[in-house]
Design an enzyme around this catalytic site. Sequence first.
Site, PDB file in Angstrom:
ATOM      1  NE  ARG A  38      -4.188   1.793   2.144  1.00  0.00           N
ATOM      2  CZ  ARG A  38      -4.443   2.741   3.043  1.00  0.00           C
ATOM      3  NH1 ARG A  38      -3.648   2.900   4.086  1.00  0.00           N
ATOM      4  NH2 ARG A  38      -5.481   3.540   2.893  1.00  0.00           N
ATOM      5  CB  ILE A  64      -5.560   5.627  -1.263  1.00  0.00           C
ATOM      6  CG1 ILE A  64      -5.381   4.103  -1.195  1.00  0.00           C
ATOM      7  CG2 ILE A  64      -4.850   6.307  -0.112  1.00  0.00           C
ATOM      8  CD1 ILE A  64      -3.926   3.660  -1.308  1.00  0.00           C
ATOM      9  CB  SER A  65     -10.841   3.241  -0.141  1.00  0.00           C
ATOM     10  OG  SER A  65     -11.617   3.958  -1.062  1.00  0.00           O
ATOM     11  CD  GLN A  66     -11.776   2.063   7.091  1.00  0.00           C
ATOM     12  OE1 GLN A  66     -12.697   2.833   6.766  1.00  0.00           O
ATOM     13  NE2 GLN A  66     -11.833   1.295   8.156  1.00  0.00           N
TER      14      GLN A  66
END
Length: 218
Positions: A38, A64-66
């Site tokens: 990530r 950027i999503s959880q």
Amino acid sequence: MSEEGDIPETRLHRLLNSLKAQGISEPRLLHAMEYTPRDLFVPELFLDRSWEDSAIPIAAGQTISQPYIVALMTQSLKLEARHRVLEIGTGSGYQTAILSRLCRYVYTIERYRSLMLEAEIRHKRLMLENIIYRYGDGWDGWPEQAPFDRILVTAALPDEPHPLLSQLKINGVMVAPQGRGSVQQLLRYTRTKDDHYEVEDLGEVRFVPLLEGVAKDA
């Protein structure tokens, strides 16, 4: 919050354990998240937050999503290795990378050319070769490549997305946030017949809205 001195592997395993505790149980998905770094997709300013279970700002006012939301949406698709997947909103490319490890092809659309090009560079570094990119309007989907086994939308739809639903195969599944407010409902559509869909509510989420057209750029 990660403690000072933690090595990345420790932070990663803490994150994976957190995902499991929240109901993420698909082994292939957990493996994909373990082997997709990530931190490669996170802006340098936020590198120390790469392995936190939280959303992170990126360029062009996007996020950027959880990781839990990435995992939940992906698990909800019920992906198989033979599937062709349409993704609306490439963003950083992190969600795209996870999908690419779980299906045959990912067709991904991004309205910001700069985000698309940066995501493509990251995917090449990871040697992910089953991703096809389009700079364009996600509202239109990708009719030339339809129908798709699965569709994932990574921005909030204001209403039921008929143009996208029409690009699903029979028994195909689409997962998308839907709603006009700051909080939306994550919905899973399953196409049972030509114009019939089963809809399941997977809970509340927060996404930026899906905008029409292409952007001039970030």
